[in-house]
Design a protein around this motif. Structure first.
Motif, PDB file in Angstrom:
ATOM      1  N   GLN A 153       0.829  -1.203   0.000  1.00 41.25           N
ATOM      2  CA  GLN A 153       0.000   0.000   0.000  1.00 41.25           C
ATOM      3  C   GLN A 153       0.865   1.255   0.000  1.00 41.25           C
ATOM      4  OE1 GLN A 153      -3.109   0.032  -0.552  1.00 41.25           O
ATOM      5  NE2 GLN A 153      -3.434  -2.173  -0.405  1.00 41.25           N
ATOM      6  N   ASP A 154       2.009   1.195   0.669  1.00 38.03           N
ATOM      7  CA  ASP A 154       2.941   2.316   0.642  1.00 38.03           C
ATOM      8  C   ASP A 154       3.467   2.524  -0.773  1.00 38.03           C
ATOM      9  OD1 ASP A 154       4.375   4.411   1.740  1.00 38.03           O
ATOM     10  OD2 ASP A 154       6.093   3.162   2.249  1.00 38.03           O
ATOM     11  N   TYR A 155       3.779   1.425  -1.437  1.00 44.89           N
ATOM     12  CA  TYR A 155       4.215   1.509  -2.829  1.00 44.89           C
ATOM     13  C   TYR A 155       3.108   2.090  -3.711  1.00 44.89           C
ATOM     14  CZ  TYR A 155       5.439  -0.107  -7.525  1.00 44.89           C
ATOM     15  OH  TYR A 155       5.697  -0.171  -8.872  1.00 44.89           O
ATOM     16  N   ALA A 156       1.858   1.626  -3.491  1.00 49.35           N
ATOM     17  CA  ALA A 156       0.733   2.148  -4.264  1.00 49.35           C
ATOM     18  C   ALA A 156       0.541   3.640  -4.025  1.00 49.35           C
ATOM     19  CB  ALA A 156      -0.542   1.383  -3.914  1.00 49.35           C
ATOM     20  N   ALA A 157       0.740   4.076  -2.777  1.00 53.08           N
ATOM     21  CA  ALA A 157       0.611   5.506  -2.476  1.00 53.08           C
ATOM     22  C   ALA A 157       1.694   6.312  -3.189  1.00 53.08           C
ATOM     23  CB  ALA A 157       0.689   5.724  -0.965  1.00 53.08           C
ATOM     24  N   ARG A 158       2.917   5.791  -3.203  1.00 49.58           N
ATOM     25  CA  ARG A 158       3.997   6.490  -3.898  1.00 49.58           C
ATOM     26  C   ARG A 158       3.732   6.521  -5.396  1.00 49.58           C
ATOM     27  NH1 ARG A 158       7.257   9.510  -0.508  1.00 49.58           N
ATOM     28  NH2 ARG A 158       7.279   8.447   1.506  1.00 49.58           N
ATOM     29  N   ARG A 159       3.187   5.436  -5.915  1.00 48.09           N
ATOM     30  CA  ARG A 159       2.871   5.394  -7.334  1.00 48.09           C
ATOM     31  C   ARG A 159       1.771   6.398  -7.672  1.00 48.09           C
ATOM     32  NH1 ARG A 159       2.586  -0.140 -10.793  1.00 48.09           N
ATOM     33  NH2 ARG A 159       2.049   0.756 -12.813  1.00 48.09           N
ATOM     34  N   LEU A 160       0.787   6.470  -6.808  1.00 49.68           N
ATOM     35  CA  LEU A 160      -0.283   7.451  -6.992  1.00 49.68           C
ATOM     36  C   LEU A 160       0.261   8.873  -6.938  1.00 49.68           C
ATOM     37  CD1 LEU A 160      -3.257   8.261  -7.148  1.00 49.68           C
ATOM     38  CD2 LEU A 160      -3.416   7.890  -4.692  1.00 49.68           C
ATOM     39  N   ASP A 161       1.149   9.145  -5.990  1.00 57.05           N
ATOM     40  CA  ASP A 161       1.745  10.480  -5.886  1.00 57.05           C
ATOM     41  C   ASP A 161       2.569  10.812  -7.135  1.00 57.05           C
ATOM     42  OD1 ASP A 161       0.620  10.895  -3.435  1.00 57.05           O
ATOM     43  OD2 ASP A 161       2.395  10.316  -2.288  1.00 57.05           O
ATOM     44  N   LEU A 162       3.274   9.803  -7.659  1.00 63.44           N
ATOM     45  CA  LEU A 162       4.081  10.046  -8.852  1.00 63.44           C
ATOM     46  C   LEU A 162       3.193  10.382 -10.047  1.00 63.44           C
ATOM     47  CD1 LEU A 162       6.789  10.094 -10.319  1.00 63.44           C
ATOM     48  CD2 LEU A 162       6.577   7.618 -10.657  1.00 63.44           C
ATOM     49  N   ILE A 163       2.101   9.652 -10.210  1.00 63.66           N
ATOM     50  CA  ILE A 163       1.176   9.956 -11.303  1.00 63.66           C
ATOM     51  C   ILE A 163       0.616  11.367 -11.146  1.00 63.66           C
ATOM     52  CG2 ILE A 163      -1.060   9.339 -12.307  1.00 63.66           C
ATOM     53  CD1 ILE A 163      -0.434   6.459 -11.818  1.00 63.66           C
ATOM     54  N   ALA A 164       0.300  11.742  -9.912  1.00 66.43           N
ATOM     55  CA  ALA A 164      -0.214  13.090  -9.670  1.00 66.43           C
ATOM     56  C   ALA A 164       0.838  14.144  -9.999  1.00 66.43           C
ATOM     57  CB  ALA A 164      -0.674  13.221  -8.224  1.00 66.43           C
ATOM     58  N   ARG A 165       2.084  13.872  -9.639  1.00 65.28           N
ATOM     59  CA  ARG A 165       3.161  14.820  -9.941  1.00 65.28           C
ATOM     60  C   ARG A 165       3.346  14.962 -11.445  1.00 65.28           C
ATOM     61  NH1 ARG A 165       7.979  12.299  -6.802  1.00 65.28           N
ATOM     62  NH2 ARG A 165       9.168  13.729  -8.117  1.00 65.28           N
ATOM     63  N   VAL A 166       3.348  13.833 -12.149  1.00 58.16           N
ATOM     64  CA  VAL A 166       3.476  13.896 -13.611  1.00 58.16           C
ATOM     65  C   VAL A 166       2.315  14.685 -14.208  1.00 58.16           C
ATOM     66  CG1 VAL A 166       3.489  12.530 -15.718  1.00 58.16           C
ATOM     67  CG2 VAL A 166       4.795  11.747 -13.738  1.00 58.16           C
ATOM     68  N   ALA A 167       1.100  14.404 -13.726  1.00 54.65           N
ATOM     69  CA  ALA A 167      -0.070  15.094 -14.248  1.00 54.65           C
ATOM     70  C   ALA A 167       0.006  16.596 -13.990  1.00 54.65           C
ATOM     71  CB  ALA A 167      -1.331  14.509 -13.617  1.00 54.65           C
ATOM     72  N   ASN A 168       0.462  16.989 -12.808  1.00 56.37           N
ATOM     73  CA  ASN A 168       0.542  18.416 -12.481  1.00 56.37           C
ATOM     74  C   ASN A 168       1.613  19.133 -13.308  1.00 56.37           C
ATOM     75  OD1 ASN A 168      -1.533  18.502 -10.586  1.00 56.37           O
ATOM     76  ND2 ASN A 168      -0.197  17.876  -8.922  1.00 56.37           N
ATOM     77  N   VAL A 169       2.772  18.491 -13.473  1.00 58.23           N
ATOM     78  CA  VAL A 169       3.819  19.125 -14.281  1.00 58.23           C
ATOM     79  C   VAL A 169       3.410  19.147 -15.745  1.00 58.23           C
ATOM     80  CG1 VAL A 169       6.250  19.052 -14.934  1.00 58.23           C
ATOM     81  CG2 VAL A 169       5.583  18.427 -12.620  1.00 58.23           C
ATOM     82  N   TYR A 170       2.737  18.084 -16.187  1.00 60.97           N
ATOM     83  CA  TYR A 170       2.210  18.079 -17.552  1.00 60.97           C
ATOM     84  C   TYR A 170       1.210  19.221 -17.735  1.00 60.97           C
ATOM     85  CZ  TYR A 170       0.783  15.951 -21.980  1.00 60.97           C
ATOM     86  OH  TYR A 170       0.541  15.708 -23.306  1.00 60.97           O
ATOM     87  N   LEU A 171       0.417  19.450 -16.706  1.00 63.77           N
ATOM     88  CA  LEU A 171      -0.509  20.581 -16.737  1.00 63.77           C
ATOM     89  C   LEU A 171       0.245  21.899 -16.849  1.00 63.77           C
ATOM     90  CD1 LEU A 171      -3.328  21.840 -16.359  1.00 63.77           C
ATOM     91  CD2 LEU A 171      -2.989  21.612 -13.895  1.00 63.77           C
ATOM     92  N   ASP A 172       1.377  22.021 -16.142  1.00 66.06           N
ATOM     93  CA  ASP A 172       2.195  23.233 -16.259  1.00 66.06           C
ATOM     94  C   ASP A 172       2.694  23.431 -17.686  1.00 66.06           C
ATOM     95  OD1 ASP A 172       1.920  23.886 -13.580  1.00 66.06           O
ATOM     96  OD2 ASP A 172       3.690  22.764 -12.961  1.00 66.06           O
ATOM     97  N   VAL A 173       3.076  22.317 -18.337  1.00 66.18           N
ATOM     98  CA  VAL A 173       3.549  22.412 -19.721  1.00 66.18           C
ATOM     99  C   VAL A 173       2.424  22.886 -20.634  1.00 66.18           C
ATOM    100  CG1 VAL A 173       4.453  21.112 -21.681  1.00 66.18           C
ATOM    101  CG2 VAL A 173       5.338  20.676 -19.387  1.00 66.18           C
ATOM    102  N   LEU A 174       1.232  22.294 -20.481  1.00 66.59           N
ATOM    103  CA  LEU A 174       0.097  22.712 -21.304  1.00 66.59           C
ATOM    104  C   LEU A 174      -0.255  24.178 -21.063  1.00 66.59           C
ATOM    105  CD1 LEU A 174      -2.301  19.632 -21.063  1.00 66.59           C
ATOM    106  CD2 LEU A 174      -0.838  20.300 -22.966  1.00 66.59           C
ATOM    107  N   ALA A 175      -0.301  24.565 -19.789  1.00 64.47           N
ATOM    108  CA  ALA A 175      -0.593  25.961 -19.473  1.00 64.47           C
ATOM    109  C   ALA A 175       0.506  26.875 -20.007  1.00 64.47           C
ATOM    110  CB  ALA A 175      -0.757  26.138 -17.965  1.00 64.47           C
ATOM    111  N   GLY A 176       1.762  26.411 -19.948  1.00 64.79           N
ATOM    112  CA  GLY A 176       2.867  27.198 -20.490  1.00 64.79           C
ATOM    113  C   GLY A 176       2.753  27.391 -21.994  1.00 64.79           C
TER     114      GLY A 176
END
Length: 457
Positions: A153-176
């Motif tokens: 579950q700790d691994y799943a949480a880290r994986r979820l956080d990583l997907i969220a980080r990628v999505a947020n930075v990807y959002l920054d690229v789109l907004a940029g």
């Protein structure tokens, strides 16, 4: 560009950690999902061929969020470290279920009697086996298994956080990218205004100061373009660094910003919090501490050690063989494992508090994100339906009136600045809205339903 909701599939193969089932977390990052050719793309899990989940960028090197997420999941070193820890705990679970090894013991003894007769020799061979009582092995195995599931579950949480980080930075690229387009459009508009002012000055219809002001506004627009382009370069590098690539090779990121979701009631979202990997991990931790408490209770029961063997009388005495049987049980007079039992009980109490604290933390974060999401949705509606149409119409009338000599340059410049500021504010509001949806979906580990209504232009 638009940013439709992403349904990012977080695939977790439990059989890779010694279990048989496949656990799939469907994480809806509606805020940062990708629409290719006008249709939303879902990052769907693949049970068999993980290579099919990743599709390399096209010849034009246009990156999709699916590609970005898959690259990060495959190459992010932090996530790989957590995966190795889960594999290590699989070994501890295996070790916890093993029986104690038997012990083989050999004794040789010479007995010589100078006054009473010849020398004698005794040879003994024993096999000693410890038998655990009170269900120690099963309790130990269960505690280790729960520890492994907690790490998963700790691994799943880290994986979820990583997907969220990628999505947020990807959002920054789109907004940029959108911010660069907006800055270029503003620069083009400023250039047209400067050309118009120059023509009016040459024709003697306006004082030279108007041309100077127009050139200053154009220079400001040039600075805005340069700053927007530099920010976009920075966001692109931040994105590729999530999978260890310091030099971006894609030309553009695909996606849409103007996509909206149906915001459910807060209590409906709170009911989903128990599916968050952090909540599941705290629950598994509580179960593990209770299993360890059960193990310490079992350790109060003494184990039994049985030894069997033979003894042979050799040399000058007759070669007789005798069977040996021994049984030993510790007497729990002083050590009844009371200290370890007390510590285990306190750890159970602490795990109960940790679970309550995690639930409160998730509920607090969800409430904050939810209220901010409601406010962002209201702000977008006002900008889209009221403020931006008025700003566009004001600038159109000011521009036309300036060309006809009915308005002064300051009125035109003010209308231009107001339009650009509100367009920038609308872009920021969209980015904030999508990021808040990301946060809500990360906390609930579930996608939000996309809205059917298209935004009005």
């Amino acid at each position: 560009m638009k940013l439709n909701g992403l349904l990012a599939g977080l695939i977790f193969h439990r059989h890779s950690f010694g279990l048989s089932a496949l656990l799939v977390f469907s994480l809806g990052f509606a805020a940062v999902s990708i629409a290719e050719n006008g249709a939303p793309v879902a990052f769907e899990p693949n049970d068999e061929k993980t290579s099919d989940a990743y599709q390399p960028p096209t010849e034009e090197k246009k990156l999709t969020l699916r590609n970005a997420v898959q690259l990060a999941l495959e190459h992010n070193p932090e996530l790989a470290a957590f995966a190795k820890e889960a594999l290590a705990l699989q070994g501890l679970t295996l070790q916890a279920g093993l029986l104690p090894n038997p012990v083989i013991q050999y004794d040789g003894e010479d007995v010589s009697s100078r006054s009473h007769g010849p020398a004698a020799r005794f040879d003994s061979l024993r096999i000693i086996q410890l038998f655990e009582t009170g269900g120690k092995r099963s309790a130990r195995t269960r505690a280790a298994l729960l520890g492994q599931e907690s790490a998963e579950q700790d691994y799943a949480a880290r994986r979820l956080d990583l997907i969220a980080r990628v999505a947020n930075v990807y959002l920054d690229v789109l907004a940029g990218q959108e911010r660069s387009k907006l800055a270029l459009a503003s620069q083009e508009l400023a250039q047209k205004v400067a050309d118009t002012a120059s023509k009016r000055v040459i024709a003697g219809k306006a004082p030279p100061i108007e041309e100077t002001r127009a050139q200053v506004a154009l220079a400001t627009a040039n600075i805005e373009v340069e700053q927007a382009q530099r920010n976009l370069i920075s966001f692109r590098r931040q994105l590729t660094l999530l999978w260890g690539d310091p030099a971006p090779t894609f030309t553009s990121a695909l996606g849409e910003l103007e996509t909206f979701v149906v915001i459910p009631e807060l209590n409906a979202l709170e009911a989903r919090l128990r599916q968050n990997p952090l909540a599941l991990r705290s629950l598994k931790n509580l179960e593990q501490q209770r299993a360890l408490h059960t193990l310490e209770k079992a350790r109060r029961i003494p184990d039994v050690t049985l030894n069997v063997g033979i003894r042979r009388y050799g040399w000058d005495i007759s070669n007789d063989t005798t069977a040996l049987v021994g049984l030993s049980i510790p007497l729990p007079l002083f050590d009844r494992n009371q200290g370890n039992l007390m510590a285990a009980q306190q750890r159970v109490n602490r795990a109960v508090d940790d679970q309550a604290a995690m639930e409160l933390q998730l509920r607090t974060l969800l409430t904050q994100a939810y209220e901010s999401l409601i406010a962002a949705d209201t702000q977008i509606s006002m900008l889209r339906d009221e403020i931006l149409p008025g700003a566009r119409e004001t600038f159109r009338m000011a521009n036309r009136g300036y060309e006809l000599g009915r308005f002064g340059f300051l009125e035109l410049l003010d209308a231009q600045r107001t339009l650009f500021q509100n367009q920038t504010l609308y872009l920021q509001a969209l980015s904030n809205y999508q990021r808040l949806i990301n946060e809500v979906e990360r906390l609930t580990a579930a996608p939000m339903e996309p809205a059917n209504q298209k935004p009005q232009k």
